[in-house]
Design a protein around this motif. Structure first.
Motif, PDB file in Angstrom:
ATOM      1  N   SER A  92       0.831  -1.209   0.000  1.00 46.59           N
ATOM      2  CA  SER A  92       0.000   0.000   0.000  1.00 46.59           C
ATOM      3  C   SER A  92       0.865   1.258   0.000  1.00 46.59           C
ATOM      4  O   SER A  92       0.554   2.230  -0.682  1.00 46.59           O
ATOM      5  CB  SER A  92      -0.961  -0.003   1.188  1.00 46.59           C
ATOM      6  N   GLU A  93       1.967   1.247   0.760  1.00 43.41           N
ATOM      7  CA  GLU A  93       2.877   2.397   0.741  1.00 43.41           C
ATOM      8  C   GLU A  93       3.534   2.557  -0.612  1.00 43.41           C
ATOM      9  O   GLU A  93       3.691   3.672  -1.102  1.00 43.41           O
ATOM     10  CB  GLU A  93       3.956   2.235   1.810  1.00 43.41           C
ATOM     11  N   SER A  94       3.919   1.450  -1.214  1.00 39.19           N
ATOM     12  CA  SER A  94       4.553   1.507  -2.528  1.00 39.19           C
ATOM     13  C   SER A  94       3.597   2.074  -3.578  1.00 39.19           C
ATOM     14  O   SER A  94       3.972   2.920  -4.388  1.00 39.19           O
ATOM     15  CB  SER A  94       5.025   0.111  -2.925  1.00 39.19           C
ATOM     16  N   ARG A  95       2.337   1.605  -3.553  1.00 40.02           N
ATOM     17  CA  ARG A  95       1.350   2.126  -4.506  1.00 40.02           C
ATOM     18  C   ARG A  95       1.100   3.610  -4.284  1.00 40.02           C
ATOM     19  O   ARG A  95       1.009   4.394  -5.233  1.00 40.02           O
ATOM     20  CB  ARG A  95       0.041   1.350  -4.376  1.00 40.02           C
ATOM     21  N   LEU A  96       0.983   4.025  -3.019  1.00 36.18           N
ATOM     22  CA  LEU A  96       0.770   5.433  -2.684  1.00 36.18           C
ATOM     23  C   LEU A  96       1.943   6.282  -3.164  1.00 36.18           C
ATOM     24  O   LEU A  96       1.758   7.362  -3.734  1.00 36.18           O
ATOM     25  CB  LEU A  96       0.574   5.583  -1.177  1.00 36.18           C
ATOM     26  N   PHE A  97       3.161   5.801  -2.944  1.00 36.47           N
ATOM     27  CA  PHE A  97       4.355   6.532  -3.347  1.00 36.47           C
ATOM     28  C   PHE A  97       4.380   6.741  -4.860  1.00 36.47           C
ATOM     29  O   PHE A  97       4.543   7.857  -5.341  1.00 36.47           O
ATOM     30  CB  PHE A  97       5.611   5.766  -2.904  1.00 36.47           C
ATOM     31  N   TRP A  98       4.223   5.657  -5.623  1.00 34.59           N
ATOM     32  CA  TRP A  98       4.315   5.761  -7.080  1.00 34.59           C
ATOM     33  C   TRP A  98       3.134   6.519  -7.673  1.00 34.59           C
ATOM     34  O   TRP A  98       3.289   7.240  -8.667  1.00 34.59           O
ATOM     35  CB  TRP A  98       4.460   4.385  -7.708  1.00 34.59           C
ATOM     36  N   LEU A  99       1.958   6.375  -7.092  1.00 36.69           N
ATOM     37  CA  LEU A  99       0.793   7.117  -7.590  1.00 36.69           C
ATOM     38  C   LEU A  99       1.017   8.620  -7.454  1.00 36.69           C
ATOM     39  O   LEU A  99       0.827   9.381  -8.410  1.00 36.69           O
ATOM     40  CB  LEU A  99      -0.460   6.688  -6.822  1.00 36.69           C
ATOM     41  N   GLY A 100       1.460   9.051  -6.268  1.00 34.26           N
ATOM     42  CA  GLY A 100       1.733  10.478  -6.073  1.00 34.26           C
ATOM     43  C   GLY A 100       2.882  10.969  -6.927  1.00 34.26           C
ATOM     44  O   GLY A 100       2.860  12.093  -7.435  1.00 34.26           O
ATOM     45  N   LEU A 101       3.888  10.116  -7.101  1.00 38.10           N
ATOM     46  CA  LEU A 101       5.071  10.514  -7.856  1.00 38.10           C
ATOM     47  C   LEU A 101       4.787  10.665  -9.345  1.00 38.10           C
ATOM     48  O   LEU A 101       5.394  11.496 -10.013  1.00 38.10           O
ATOM     49  CB  LEU A 101       6.184   9.479  -7.637  1.00 38.10           C
ATOM     50  N   ILE A 102       3.856   9.874  -9.882  1.00 36.28           N
ATOM     51  CA  ILE A 102       3.574   9.904 -11.320  1.00 36.28           C
ATOM     52  C   ILE A 102       2.453  10.874 -11.666  1.00 36.28           C
ATOM     53  O   ILE A 102       2.539  11.617 -12.647  1.00 36.28           O
ATOM     54  CB  ILE A 102       3.251   8.475 -11.819  1.00 36.28           C
ATOM     55  N   VAL A 103       1.380  10.891 -10.873  1.00 37.52           N
ATOM     56  CA  VAL A 103       0.193  11.682 -11.226  1.00 37.52           C
ATOM     57  C   VAL A 103       0.448  13.184 -11.121  1.00 37.52           C
ATOM     58  O   VAL A 103       0.049  13.957 -12.006  1.00 37.52           O
ATOM     59  CB  VAL A 103      -1.017  11.253 -10.361  1.00 37.52           C
ATOM     60  N   CYS A 104       1.117  13.628 -10.069  1.00 35.59           N
ATOM     61  CA  CYS A 104       1.290  15.073  -9.856  1.00 35.59           C
ATOM     62  C   CYS A 104       2.117  15.761 -10.947  1.00 35.59           C
ATOM     63  O   CYS A 104       1.735  16.846 -11.396  1.00 35.59           O
ATOM     64  CB  CYS A 104       1.854  15.337  -8.470  1.00 35.59           C
TER      65      CYS A 104
END
Length: 201
Positions: free
Chosen positions: A118-130
């Motif tokens: 869950s932390e990994s998904r949160l990290f990559w989601l924020g890193l790519i989407v923004c």
């Protein structure tokens, strides 16, 4: 460029992980404070950009606030959340000769404290989407002739794009060029589609 690994294995961005590793990971968030600040600064910068005309009539105040939020986000993601949430770190080092070297470091997820899914998904989601959102803002400011906002938007693209680039290099390996990784990934996807069409006929 140099890559430091705690284990000799590279971490792959696109390949599936072993079932044993996936089962051993916990889905709960181990670092809630880091996870919060991973998204807080970048989402706050986007919200201030969108609502700045409602919040304040001063362009300078809005610009300074957005740049401060983007700078805090860059520092936090580069130095803290990447290391805690996914076990990745990158930095620049200047040699005695004055040559600049980029260092990319990754920790293999099979150690004592593997990052949670869950932390990994949160990290990559924020890193790519923004960064994608800031690129959209850049095009909208160009086409709507809000040129005064272009410097702020470019700052958002550069700071968040630099973190994205650094962490992707950590993930796929500094020895492998990003062009080769993208080509091999697209090649695998094309091969899968071709095999699926062949099975249908």
């Amino acid at each position: 460029m140099m890559r430091l690994d705690s284990n000799e294995d590279d971490v792959s961005l696109f390949d599936a992980e072993d079932d044993d590793v996936r089962k051993s990971r916990k889905s709960k968030i181990k670092h809630p404070l880091a996870s919060f600040f991973h998204l807080f600064f970048r989402v706050s910068a986007i919200l201030v950009y969108l609502l700045c005309e409602l919040l304040s009539s001063s362009f300078i105040a809005c610009m300074v606030t957005i740049i401060l939020l983007l700078s805090c986000d860059f520092w936090t993601v580069k130095n803290i959340t990447g290391r805690l949430m996914v076990g990745l770190r990158w930095w620049n080092q200047v040699d005695d000769d004055g040559k600049s070297q980029w260092m990319f470091e990754s920790r293999k997820g099979t150690g004592k404290n593997p990052p949670s899914d869950s932390e990994s998904r949160l990290f990559w989601l924020g890193l790519i989407v923004c960064p994608i959102i800031w690129v959209i803002f850049a095009f909208s400011s160009l086409f709507s002739f809000k040129i005064k906002w272009l410097a702020v938007v470019v700052m958002g693209v550069v700071l968040q794009g630099a973190n994205l680039y650094g962490y992707v290099r950590c993930k796929v390996g500094s020895r492998t060029s990003l062009k080769n990784v993208a080509t091999s990934y697209l090649g695998r996807q094309f091969f899968k589609q071709a095999m699926a069409k062949q099975e249908e006929s």
